[in-house]
Design an enzyme around this catalytic site. Structure first.
Site, PDB file in Angstrom:
ATOM      1  N   VAL A  43       0.712  -1.373  -0.084  1.00 51.98           N
ATOM      2  CA  VAL A  43       0.063  -0.060  -0.028  1.00 51.98           C
ATOM      3  C   VAL A  43       0.932   1.260  -0.071  1.00 51.98           C
ATOM      4  O   VAL A  43       0.799   2.216  -0.669  1.00 51.98           O
ATOM      5  CB  VAL A  43      -0.776  -0.025   1.395  1.00 51.98           C
ATOM      6  CG1 VAL A  43      -1.788   1.314   1.345  1.00 51.98           C
ATOM      7  CG2 VAL A  43      -2.137  -1.272   1.114  1.00 51.98           C
ATOM      8  N   CYS A  44       2.008   1.102   0.696  1.00 56.40           N
ATOM      9  CA  CYS A  44       3.100   2.468   0.909  1.00 56.40           C
ATOM     10  C   CYS A  44       3.595   2.699  -0.319  1.00 56.40           C
ATOM     11  O   CYS A  44       3.578   3.820  -0.773  1.00 56.40           O
ATOM     12  CB  CYS A  44       4.043   2.175   1.875  1.00 56.40           C
ATOM     13  SG  CYS A  44       3.080   2.014   3.630  1.00 56.40           S
ATOM     14  N   THR A  45       4.058   1.808  -0.978  1.00 55.99           N
ATOM     15  CA  THR A  45       4.333   1.903  -2.549  1.00 55.99           C
ATOM     16  C   THR A  45       3.596   2.603  -3.267  1.00 55.99           C
ATOM     17  O   THR A  45       3.822   3.319  -4.202  1.00 55.99           O
ATOM     18  CB  THR A  45       5.139   0.543  -3.252  1.00 55.99           C
ATOM     19  OG1 THR A  45       5.960   0.000  -2.139  1.00 55.99           O
ATOM     20  CG2 THR A  45       5.609   0.680  -4.383  1.00 55.99           C
TER      21      THR A  45
END
Length: 153
Positions: A43-45
């Site tokens: 999700v962060c990427t």
């Protein structure tokens, strides 16, 4: 943290080892603080890639985005290089999570920030905040709207 309050100041190292101080933007730019759990996670990427894709909207003469995780500087440099993230990634690695704790978004059990966003106006006041569960991506449209509103104030 209470909206309208002065944002806690900090100095953290970016992915290039340079010190970045929040208060250095005071009087010049509104700032989006984007706390994210882990470099290289799914999700962060995706979120960081979304900011990269819309960077011209996020970074202007009146606005700045600072992404903060508890990853070490070297991991942030690898993350930045691998994913072409050409904006500021800050390391809250040591003392571990000190800034993240000051903003009330440190997950003690996981040892990382919650997925949270703050917008700070040009005078250094918190004007907007939103918090998401780790598996849920934040709305970049909402963040951008709040950042623009803070830069107009």
């Amino acid at each position: 943290m209470e909206l309208g309050a002065i944002a806690p100041d900090f100095t953290l190292r970016d992915q290039f080892g340079q010190d970045i101080t929040l208060s250095s933007y005071r009087g010049r730019k509104a700032v989006a603080l984007v706390f994210y759990p882990y470099a290289f996670s799914g999700v962060c990427t995706g979120e960081m890639g979304g900011i990269r894709a819309r960077l011209d909207e996020f970074l202007t003469f009146d606005t700045e985005v600072l992404a903060i995780s508890c990853d070490p500087v070297y991991a942030l440099r690898a993350f930045s290089d691998t994913d072409g993230l050409n904006f500021t990634l800050l390391s809250d690695f040591w003392p571990h999570g000190e800034v993240t704790r000051a903003y009330g978004v440190f997950d003690e059990r996981a040892g990382c920030p919650e997925r949270s966003s703050y917008v700070i106006d040009k005078e250094g006041r918190l004007t907007w905040a939103v918090h998401h569960p780790k598996p849920a991506a934040r709305s970049l449209d909402d963040l951008l709207a709040a950042l623009r509103a803070a830069s107009d104030g």
